[in-house]
Design a protein around this motif. Structure first.
Motif, mmCIF file in Angstrom:
data_model
loop_
_atom_site.group_PDB
_atom_site.id
_atom_site.type_symbol
_atom_site.label_atom_id
_atom_site.label_comp_id
_atom_site.label_asym_id
_atom_site.label_seq_id
_atom_site.Cartn_x
_atom_site.Cartn_y
_atom_site.Cartn_z
ATOM 1 N N VAL A 1 35.703 -18.488 17.293
ATOM 2 C CA VAL A 1 36.894 -17.769 17.711
ATOM 3 C C VAL A 1 36.259 -16.685 18.493
ATOM 4 O O VAL A 1 35.454 -15.977 18.338
ATOM 5 N N VAL A 2 36.929 -16.556 19.624
ATOM 6 C CA VAL A 2 36.633 -15.495 20.579
ATOM 7 C C VAL A 2 37.606 -14.207 20.402
ATOM 8 O O VAL A 2 38.873 -14.641 20.208
ATOM 9 N N SER A 3 37.216 -13.016 20.635
ATOM 10 C CA SER A 3 37.957 -12.123 20.357
ATOM 11 C C SER A 3 38.312 -11.229 21.888
ATOM 12 O O SER A 3 37.397 -10.982 22.674
ATOM 13 N N THR A 4 39.526 -11.328 22.224
ATOM 14 C CA THR A 4 39.942 -10.697 23.497
ATOM 15 C C THR A 4 40.121 -9.381 23.440
ATOM 16 O O THR A 4 40.286 -8.677 24.635
ATOM 17 N N GLN A 5 39.925 -8.565 22.412
ATOM 18 C CA GLN A 5 40.032 -7.155 22.350
ATOM 19 C C GLN A 5 38.484 -6.665 22.452
ATOM 20 O O GLN A 5 38.507 -5.606 21.976
ATOM 21 N N SER A 6 37.584 -7.508 22.614
ATOM 22 C CA SER A 6 36.172 -6.812 22.468
ATOM 23 C C SER A 6 35.937 -5.866 23.420
ATOM 24 O O SER A 6 36.477 -5.645 24.594
ATOM 25 N N THR A 7 35.019 -4.673 23.009
ATOM 26 C CA THR A 7 34.906 -3.464 23.685
ATOM 27 C C THR A 7 34.210 -3.662 24.875
ATOM 28 O O THR A 7 34.253 -2.833 25.838
ATOM 29 N N ALA A 18 39.973 -18.137 24.527
ATOM 30 C CA ALA A 18 39.959 -19.068 23.375
ATOM 31 C C ALA A 18 38.275 -19.726 23.553
ATOM 32 O O ALA A 18 37.869 -19.742 24.899
ATOM 33 N N CYS A 19 37.603 -20.154 22.239
ATOM 34 C CA CYS A 19 36.409 -20.972 22.403
ATOM 35 C C CYS A 19 36.370 -21.655 21.215
ATOM 36 O O CYS A 19 36.924 -21.345 20.223
ATOM 37 N N ALA A 20 35.609 -22.805 21.552
ATOM 38 C CA ALA A 20 35.519 -23.934 20.485
ATOM 39 C C ALA A 20 34.390 -23.025 19.191
ATOM 40 O O ALA A 20 33.536 -22.261 19.802
ATOM 41 N N THR A 21 34.774 -23.333 18.132
ATOM 42 C CA THR A 21 33.888 -22.898 17.040
ATOM 43 C C THR A 21 33.577 -24.014 16.031
ATOM 44 O O THR A 21 34.464 -24.650 15.561
ATOM 45 N N TRP A 22 32.457 -24.104 15.648
ATOM 46 C CA TRP A 22 31.984 -25.176 14.756
ATOM 47 C C TRP A 22 32.806 -24.993 13.334
ATOM 48 O O TRP A 22 33.154 -25.934 12.782
ATOM 49 N N ARG A 43 41.561 -11.198 5.747
ATOM 50 C CA ARG A 43 40.664 -12.227 6.225
ATOM 51 C C ARG A 43 40.007 -11.427 7.252
ATOM 52 O O ARG A 43 40.547 -10.640 8.274
ATOM 53 N N VAL A 44 38.544 -11.624 7.227
ATOM 54 C CA VAL A 44 37.617 -10.841 8.035
ATOM 55 C C VAL A 44 36.860 -12.047 8.734
ATOM 56 O O VAL A 44 36.113 -12.635 8.301
ATOM 57 N N LEU A 45 37.135 -12.078 10.104
ATOM 58 C CA LEU A 45 36.149 -13.061 10.946
ATOM 59 C C LEU A 45 35.333 -12.247 11.872
ATOM 60 O O LEU A 45 35.680 -11.189 12.410
ATOM 61 N N VAL A 46 34.062 -12.894 12.065
ATOM 62 C CA VAL A 46 33.034 -12.429 13.152
ATOM 63 C C VAL A 46 33.169 -13.260 14.214
ATOM 64 O O VAL A 46 32.962 -14.355 14.120
ATOM 65 N N SER A 47 33.673 -12.688 15.298
ATOM 66 C CA SER A 47 33.931 -13.467 16.502
ATOM 67 C C SER A 47 32.436 -13.861 17.143
ATOM 68 O O SER A 47 31.546 -13.393 16.994
ATOM 69 N N LYS A 48 32.865 -15.033 18.029
ATOM 70 C CA LYS A 48 31.624 -15.582 18.670
ATOM 71 C C LYS A 48 30.914 -14.553 19.650
ATOM 72 O O LYS A 48 29.850 -14.564 19.825
ATOM 73 N N ASN A 49 31.823 -13.911 20.501
ATOM 74 C CA ASN A 49 31.286 -12.880 21.434
ATOM 75 C C ASN A 49 30.826 -11.641 20.898
ATOM 76 O O ASN A 49 29.874 -11.141 21.607
ATOM 77 N N ALA A 130 40.798 -27.288 22.149
ATOM 78 C CA ALA A 130 39.750 -27.283 21.062
ATOM 79 C C ALA A 130 39.196 -26.073 20.891
ATOM 80 O O ALA A 130 38.076 -26.019 20.004
ATOM 81 N N GLY A 131 39.963 -25.015 21.300
ATOM 82 C CA GLY A 131 39.306 -23.724 21.046
ATOM 83 C C GLY A 131 40.168 -22.930 20.354
ATOM 84 O O GLY A 131 41.253 -23.177 19.804
ATOM 85 N N TRP A 132 39.384 -21.520 19.858
ATOM 86 C CA TRP A 132 40.248 -20.714 18.886
ATOM 87 C C TRP A 132 40.481 -19.351 19.702
ATOM 88 O O TRP A 132 39.425 -18.913 20.272
#
Length: 163
Positions: A1-7, A18-22, A43-49, A130-132
């Motif tokens: 999952v890609v976070s679009t709110q990244s600093t 969005a980004c594919a995630t295994w 739910r706490v997710l650690v984004s790919k980016n 295919a992404g999240w």
């Protein structure tokens, strides 16, 4: 999952929403069910980016060496074996790779132990092709990393052994 709110945005994720995630693509229905479940209140997710900001480098390798020695000196058998395993695996990795290893699972693990490792934002996660991806959504119960604290990450990973 890609976070679009990244600093800040890494070049490899520039402009992506969005980004594919295994992990999620391995069982899409299970991922969607977990994201929608009322039984999971947080739910706490650690984004790919954010994961891709981390790296197992020579400094971390040296810190793992020190932490393993400290664990052995204090008779902490499980910690000793764990750190020595990490050291051995990464010693082999660094022999054939000349770049830091991204630390997806260790960062997620450290965040599960101590959430302060990552800065989080409350979002709604959705599948796009295919992404999240994620969008801000207060009250969703789903939190995603938007940045991380490298010192806090290493402290949790190494059980707070100073350099």
């Amino acid at each position: 999952v890609v976070s679009t709110q990244s600093t800040w945005e890494m070049a490899k994720f520039a402009g992506m929403s969005a980004c594919a995630t295994w992990n999620f693509n391995g069982n899409v229905r299970a991922a969607q069910a977990a994201l929608a479940s009322q039984a999971i209140r947080r739910r706490v997710l650690v984004s790919k980016n954010v994961c891709h900001q981390t790296g197992y480098d020579r400094a971390l390798h040296a810190a793992v060496t020190r932490a393993a020695a400290d664990a052995r000196a204090h008779g902490e058998d499980v910690r000793t074996r764990s750190l020595e395993l990490l050291h051995r695996v990464m010693e082999d990795y660094t022999r054939w790779q000349n770049k830091p290893k991204k630390l997806h699972d260790p960062l997620a693990f450290a965040t599960a132990i101590e959430e302060r490792v990552c800065r989080l934002a409350e979002v709604r996660v959705s599948r796009r092709g295919a992404g999240w991806g994620s969008k801000l959504a207060p009250g969703s119960g789903t939190w995603i990393s938007i940045d991380y604290d490298d010192a806090a990450f290493r402290a949790v990973l190494l059980a707070d052994v100073p350099e």
